[in-house]
Design a protein around this motif. Sequence first.
Motif, PDB file in Angstrom:
ATOM      1  N   HIS A  46      43.588 -79.313  29.541  1.00  0.00           N
ATOM      2  CA  HIS A  46      45.009 -79.647  29.489  1.00  0.00           C
ATOM      3  C   HIS A  46      45.283 -80.287  28.133  1.00  0.00           C
ATOM      4  N   GLU A  65      57.708 -68.762  31.193  1.00  0.00           N
ATOM      5  CA  GLU A  65      57.543 -68.565  32.634  1.00  0.00           C
ATOM      6  C   GLU A  65      56.076 -68.676  33.046  1.00  0.00           C
ATOM      7  N   ALA A  95      55.017 -72.297  32.894  1.00  0.00           N
ATOM      8  CA  ALA A  95      55.551 -73.031  34.049  1.00  0.00           C
ATOM      9  C   ALA A  95      54.761 -72.708  35.318  1.00  0.00           C
ATOM     10  N   LEU A  96      54.358 -71.460  35.488  1.00  0.00           N
ATOM     11  CA  LEU A  96      53.587 -71.053  36.665  1.00  0.00           C
ATOM     12  C   LEU A  96      52.224 -71.754  36.689  1.00  0.00           C
ATOM     13  N   ALA A 122      51.404 -74.599  35.075  1.00  0.00           N
ATOM     14  CA  ALA A 122      51.632 -76.041  35.255  1.00  0.00           C
ATOM     15  C   ALA A 122      51.917 -76.357  36.720  1.00  0.00           C
ATOM     16  N   GLU A 123      52.738 -75.544  37.353  1.00  0.00           N
ATOM     17  CA  GLU A 123      53.055 -75.751  38.772  1.00  0.00           C
ATOM     18  C   GLU A 123      51.786 -75.661  39.621  1.00  0.00           C
ATOM     19  N   HIS A 124      50.931 -74.706  39.318  1.00  0.00           N
ATOM     20  CA  HIS A 124      49.684 -74.564  40.081  1.00  0.00           C
ATOM     21  C   HIS A 124      48.841 -75.836  39.973  1.00  0.00           C
ATOM     22  N   ASN A 137      49.735 -78.854  39.058  1.00  0.00           N
ATOM     23  CA  ASN A 137      50.426 -80.025  39.606  1.00  0.00           C
ATOM     24  C   ASN A 137      50.383 -80.070  41.129  1.00  0.00           C
ATOM     25  N   ARG A 138      50.195 -78.935  41.765  1.00  0.00           N
ATOM     26  CA  ARG A 138      50.109 -78.887  43.227  1.00  0.00           C
ATOM     27  C   ARG A 138      48.702 -79.121  43.765  1.00  0.00           C
ATOM     28  N   SER A 180      49.746 -89.383  32.660  1.00  0.00           N
ATOM     29  CA  SER A 180      49.780 -87.927  32.828  1.00  0.00           C
ATOM     30  C   SER A 180      48.416 -87.300  32.531  1.00  0.00           C
ATOM     31  N   TYR A 202      46.036 -85.027  35.348  1.00  0.00           N
ATOM     32  CA  TYR A 202      45.349 -83.738  35.230  1.00  0.00           C
ATOM     33  C   TYR A 202      43.837 -83.894  35.412  1.00  0.00           C
TER      34      TYR A 202
END
Length: 149
Positions: free
Chosen positions: A26, A43, A46-47, A49-51, A53-54, A80, A84
């Motif tokens: 990261h 996009e 973002a996909l 990062a979302e993965h 972060n979940r 932050s 990660y």
Amino acid sequence: MEISDIDQEVSDFDWFAVGADGYILHFASAGGVLPTSVAASKEELALIAEHFNRLPETLQADKVQVIASIKQEKGVRYDSFLHYARRGLFSFDKTRLEARLDTFYQLIARPQHPLMLSDLPAEIAVILSKTRGHFSVAIMTKVDVSVIL
């Protein structure tokens, strides 16, 4: 949609790569230049990062004490980066925050249980594989991201 040079300059993007050893990295851009493979798609970034972060937290991340204390003295929080690292990523920050073209990053936090490229769902692994470093992150505390493709 591509991330423009102006957006890169005025934004702090969290972006991701994979090291030669398969570990996930990261980086916080701090208004720096992104690798071409990252800037190619807002996009996809973002996909990914979302993965990450979940993902659930693993055990407490080890802090790289010297670097973390320097950042704290300058008033920069490293929550932050720990976020990660607790999810298995090696987390780096730009060495000179004020220098847009600086390509050097320092390790802020390392995971106790590193996440590997092979641990990721295929869709995420394919996207992340576009951004590769040809170095072993397990022994690195500083990285020149100009060598990340």
